[in-house]
Design a protein around this motif. Structure first.
Motif, short mmCIF file in Angstrom:
data_model
loop_
_atom_site.label_atom_id
_atom_site.label_comp_id
_atom_site.label_asym_id
_atom_site.label_seq_id
_atom_site.Cartn_x
_atom_site.Cartn_y
_atom_site.Cartn_z
N PRO A 37 0.82 -1.21 0.00
CA PRO A 37 0.00 0.00 0.00
C PRO A 37 0.86 1.27 0.00
N SER A 38 0.28 2.34 -0.49
CA SER A 38 0.95 3.64 -0.41
C SER A 38 0.97 4.08 1.05
N GLN A 39 1.79 5.07 1.35
CA GLN A 39 1.84 5.57 2.73
C GLN A 39 0.48 6.08 3.17
N ALA A 40 -0.27 6.67 2.26
CA ALA A 40 -1.59 7.20 2.59
C ALA A 40 -2.58 6.09 2.95
N ASN A 41 -2.39 4.90 2.39
CA ASN A 41 -3.32 3.80 2.62
C ASN A 41 -2.79 2.72 3.55
N GLU A 42 -1.56 2.85 4.01
CA GLU A 42 -0.93 1.81 4.80
C GLU A 42 -1.72 1.46 6.06
N GLU A 43 -2.20 2.44 6.78
CA GLU A 43 -2.92 2.19 8.03
C GLU A 43 -4.21 1.41 7.79
N VAL A 44 -5.01 1.82 6.81
CA VAL A 44 -6.27 1.11 6.56
C VAL A 44 -6.02 -0.26 5.95
N PHE A 45 -4.97 -0.37 5.15
CA PHE A 45 -4.61 -1.65 4.53
C PHE A 45 -4.34 -2.70 5.61
N TYR A 46 -3.45 -2.36 6.55
CA TYR A 46 -3.08 -3.33 7.58
C TYR A 46 -4.17 -3.50 8.63
N ALA A 47 -5.02 -2.49 8.82
CA ALA A 47 -6.18 -2.66 9.70
C ALA A 47 -7.14 -3.67 9.09
N ALA A 48 -7.30 -3.62 7.77
CA ALA A 48 -8.16 -4.59 7.09
C ALA A 48 -7.60 -6.00 7.22
N VAL A 49 -6.29 -6.14 7.06
CA VAL A 49 -5.66 -7.46 7.21
C VAL A 49 -5.94 -8.01 8.61
N LYS A 50 -5.77 -7.17 9.61
CA LYS A 50 -5.99 -7.59 11.00
C LYS A 50 -7.44 -8.01 11.23
N GLU A 51 -8.39 -7.23 10.73
CA GLU A 51 -9.81 -7.55 10.91
C GLU A 51 -10.20 -8.83 10.18
N ILE A 52 -9.73 -8.98 8.96
CA ILE A 52 -10.06 -10.17 8.18
C ILE A 52 -9.44 -11.41 8.81
N ALA A 53 -8.23 -11.30 9.31
CA ALA A 53 -7.60 -12.44 10.00
C ALA A 53 -8.40 -12.81 11.24
N HIS A 54 -8.86 -11.82 11.98
CA HIS A 54 -9.66 -12.08 13.19
C HIS A 54 -10.96 -12.80 12.84
N ILE A 55 -11.65 -12.31 11.84
CA ILE A 55 -12.91 -12.92 11.42
C ILE A 55 -12.67 -14.33 10.87
N THR A 56 -11.58 -14.52 10.15
CA THR A 56 -11.25 -15.83 9.60
C THR A 56 -11.00 -16.84 10.73
N GLU A 57 -10.31 -16.41 11.78
CA GLU A 57 -10.09 -17.30 12.93
C GLU A 57 -11.42 -17.74 13.53
N HIS A 58 -12.37 -16.79 13.66
CA HIS A 58 -13.69 -17.15 14.17
C HIS A 58 -14.40 -18.12 13.24
N LEU A 59 -14.30 -17.88 11.95
CA LEU A 59 -14.93 -18.78 10.98
C LEU A 59 -14.37 -20.19 11.11
N LEU A 60 -13.05 -20.30 11.15
CA LEU A 60 -12.43 -21.62 11.25
C LEU A 60 -12.80 -22.31 12.56
N ASP A 61 -12.91 -21.55 13.64
CA ASP A 61 -13.30 -22.12 14.93
C ASP A 61 -14.74 -22.64 14.91
#
Length: 89
Positions: A37-61
């Motif tokens: 991601p660009s510097q302008a989008n870096e924060e939202v990019f990695y926030a999305a990764v964190k949220e999707i990983a969290h939801i994926t863990e719940h799905l797998l559980d």
């Protein structure tokens, strides 16, 4: 990009947090259309990764299956055999 996402459900041992995060990162890269991601989008990019990983863990559980757990080594061997047929030696 997305061809690197592997099935994570019904393996013994279960998918690790690193595997889930890697899959989330590949998903966000695909949706965003960029691998870095660009510097302008870096924060939202990695926030999305964190949220999707969290939801994926719940799905797998929460997923339920009657099939026996798959063996990672056996599945990797099958994938290598398919690749050899597809791409040759």
């Amino acid at each position: 990009m997305c061809r690197n996402i592997r099935p994570l459900n019904n393996f013994e041992p279960p998918a690790t947090r690193d595997e889930v995060t890697a899959a989330a990162l590949q998903y966000v890269r695909k949706v965003a259309g960029t691998t870095k991601p660009s510097q302008a989008n870096e924060e939202v990019f990695y926030a999305a990764v964190k949220e999707i990983a969290h939801i994926t863990e719940h799905l797998l559980d929460d997923l339920v299956t009657g099939a026996p757990p798959k063996n990672r080594e056996v599945e990797a061997a099958k994938a290598r055999a398919r690749a050899q047929v597809r791409y040759g030696a």
